[in-house]
Design a protein around this motif. Structure first.
Motif, mmCIF file in Angstrom:
data_model
loop_
_atom_site.group_PDB
_atom_site.id
_atom_site.type_symbol
_atom_site.label_atom_id
_atom_site.label_comp_id
_atom_site.label_asym_id
_atom_site.label_seq_id
_atom_site.Cartn_x
_atom_site.Cartn_y
_atom_site.Cartn_z
ATOM 1 N N THR A 4 0.830 -1.213 0.000
ATOM 2 C CA THR A 4 0.000 0.000 0.000
ATOM 3 C C THR A 4 0.859 1.256 0.000
ATOM 4 N N ALA A 5 1.936 1.239 0.801
ATOM 5 C CA ALA A 5 2.838 2.392 0.859
ATOM 6 C C ALA A 5 3.516 2.619 -0.482
ATOM 7 N N LEU A 6 3.906 1.541 -1.142
ATOM 8 C CA LEU A 6 4.570 1.650 -2.439
ATOM 9 C C LEU A 6 3.614 2.226 -3.486
ATOM 10 N N LEU A 7 2.371 1.776 -3.461
ATOM 11 C CA LEU A 7 1.387 2.303 -4.398
ATOM 12 C C LEU A 7 1.118 3.782 -4.116
ATOM 13 N N ALA A 8 1.071 4.146 -2.840
ATOM 14 C CA ALA A 8 0.820 5.538 -2.461
ATOM 15 C C ALA A 8 1.958 6.451 -2.913
ATOM 16 N N VAL A 9 3.189 6.022 -2.706
ATOM 17 C CA VAL A 9 4.343 6.833 -3.115
ATOM 18 C C VAL A 9 4.361 7.020 -4.633
ATOM 19 N N SER A 10 4.064 5.960 -5.366
ATOM 20 C CA SER A 10 4.034 6.054 -6.827
ATOM 21 C C SER A 10 2.943 7.019 -7.282
ATOM 22 N N LEU A 11 1.797 6.953 -6.632
ATOM 23 C CA LEU A 11 0.699 7.849 -6.989
ATOM 24 C C LEU A 11 1.056 9.301 -6.675
ATOM 25 N N VAL A 12 1.710 9.526 -5.546
ATOM 26 C CA VAL A 12 2.132 10.890 -5.184
ATOM 27 C C VAL A 12 3.093 11.439 -6.231
ATOM 28 N N GLY A 13 3.975 10.582 -6.751
ATOM 29 C CA GLY A 13 4.898 11.017 -7.803
ATOM 30 C C GLY A 13 4.166 11.512 -9.030
ATOM 31 N N THR A 14 3.125 10.789 -9.450
ATOM 32 C CA THR A 14 2.360 11.224 -10.619
ATOM 33 C C THR A 14 1.570 12.496 -10.321
ATOM 34 N N LEU A 15 1.081 12.645 -9.089
ATOM 35 C CA LEU A 15 0.336 13.854 -8.734
ATOM 36 C C LEU A 15 1.247 15.080 -8.725
ATOM 37 N N TYR A 16 2.495 14.887 -8.309
ATOM 38 C CA TYR A 16 3.451 16.003 -8.352
ATOM 39 C C TYR A 16 3.669 16.451 -9.802
ATOM 40 N N VAL A 17 3.837 15.482 -10.689
ATOM 41 C CA VAL A 17 4.028 15.816 -12.103
ATOM 42 C C VAL A 17 2.814 16.577 -12.632
ATOM 43 N N ALA A 18 1.630 16.113 -12.283
ATOM 44 C CA ALA A 18 0.400 16.771 -12.741
ATOM 45 C C ALA A 18 0.316 18.199 -12.217
ATOM 46 N N LEU A 19 0.695 18.391 -10.954
ATOM 47 C CA LEU A 19 0.642 19.737 -10.365
ATOM 48 C C LEU A 19 1.636 20.669 -11.042
ATOM 49 N N MET A 20 2.846 20.181 -11.316
ATOM 50 C CA MET A 20 3.844 21.029 -11.962
ATOM 51 C C MET A 20 3.460 21.339 -13.413
#
Length: 348
Positions: A131-147
């Motif tokens: 779950t933590a690994l999936l969450a970290v990966s999702l946060v990475g994509t959200l950062y890209v989307a925000l930038m």
């Protein structure tokens, strides 16, 4: 400082600008559809994993690496076409963001390897670590989307660019723009809707009624929420641009109305639990919303730039070469997908 002095001169383009705008909107539509499927399904999988339902999370986790690869590759084309017609604005905004923009590469790599580790290490990892690994990966994509959202809004507001000098060279992130937050949420909630549709399609292909039920529920609820966020986005626009979408500009108004109409048909198919019909309306909705986004960019840049004034050299050979490689590339991708679906993993 006059912001106009910070805008570079437009470079000559080889053929009529309308061709590049058409390619920009079309390829951006494809990119957004795959991005939505990736981010939305990963978010849905994470929610279910946190509830103790690892089945759905495992299935969407298997699809995440190829979805991310397709999202990245299909994202290159619209970015290049954007730089052809509007590069003098996009380059400046990228430079002003500085390290925040460059960190997009690291975030993508983090997400990429995280999704791969989740897929191939699923059975070996504990539920908490998965779950933590999936969450970290999702946060990475959200950062890209925000930038990306920050960059795309900053390029439209040259009047904000002098902040770079007022902050003695500090990066400019445009967080003071009132359109930034509804714009970002509009994309992300839309991702939840399309991600739900992707889950429903997985269920239909795998004859899993539970997946279809869950996916269509996410599609319907996220689409309804996104209509409200879209209204927020609309009223956050400057008054002259808002009026353009409310009848002041016929092309902008028609594309907005067409997008809303397709969204209504998408909801109708969603409530009837028809994933295939919903997919057709989802593609059309995203296309018209991409076109609406194009008119929004045109209206924002109108005080600073008119694309019709861009010099054209009339050199068709680079475009013809691009068309040849495009057809060859699509054929190669189709062949690879054919081989994938013939494989044991693809059949599964």
């Amino acid at each position: 400082m006059n912001p106009a002095s910070l805008i570079p001169l437009a470079e000559p383009i080889p053929i009529h600008w309308a061709w590049f705008d058409l390619l920009l909107v079309t390829t951006f539509t494809a990119h957004i559809l795959f991005m939505n499927a990736l981010v939305g399904s990963a978010a849905i999988g994470l929610v279910h994993a946190m509830r103790g339902d690892s089945g759905l999370a495992r299935e969407v986790g298997k699809k995440a690496p190829p979805l991310l690869a397709l999202t990245i590759n299909l994202g290159v084309a619209p970015l290049l076409f954007l730089q052809v017609n509007y590069g003098q604005f996009d380059y400046v905004s990228s430079v002003l963001m500085g390290g925040w923009w460059l960190a997009v590469i690291a975030a993508l790599m983090l997400a990429y390897y995280g999704f791969y580790a989740y897929k191939f290490g699923h059975d070996a990892l504990s539920p908490g670590r998965r779950t933590a690994l999936l969450a970290v990966s999702l946060v990475g994509t959200l950062y890209v989307a925000l930038m990306l959202t920050t960059n795309m809004t900053l390029m439209l507001r040259p009047e904000f660019w002098p902040q770079y000098f007022e902050k003695t060279g500090a990066a400019v992130l445009n967080f003071g723009d009132p359109t930034l937050y509804p714009r970002f949420l509009h994309f992300m909630v839309g991702a939840a809707a399309v991600g739900g549709l992707f889950v429903a399609l997985l269920g239909r292909w795998g004859k899993n009624d539970a997946f279809v039920e869950v996916g269509m529920r996410w599609l319907n609820r996220a689409t309804l929420v996104n209509l409200g966020i879209g209204l927020w986005f609309l009223v956050s626009l400057p008054p002259d641009i808002l009026l353009a979408f409310l009848g002041g500009s016929l092309p902008a108004t028609l594309t907005l109305v067409a997008g809303l109409g397709c969204a209504g048909m998408l909801l109708a198919a969603g409530f009837r639990k028809q994933p295939i019909q919903a997919t057709v309306w989802a593609v059309l909705t995203v296309f018209f919303m991409s076109l609406t986004r194009h008119w929004l960019r045109t209206l924002f840049l109108a005080p600073w730039f008119n694309i019709k004034d861009t010099p054209v050299t009339g050199q068709y050979s680079p475009v013809l070469l691009f068309a040849v490689f495009l057809v060859a590339g699509v054929a190669a991708m189709a062949y690879m997908l054919k081989l994938y679906f013939k494989s044991r993993e693809g059949r599964a």
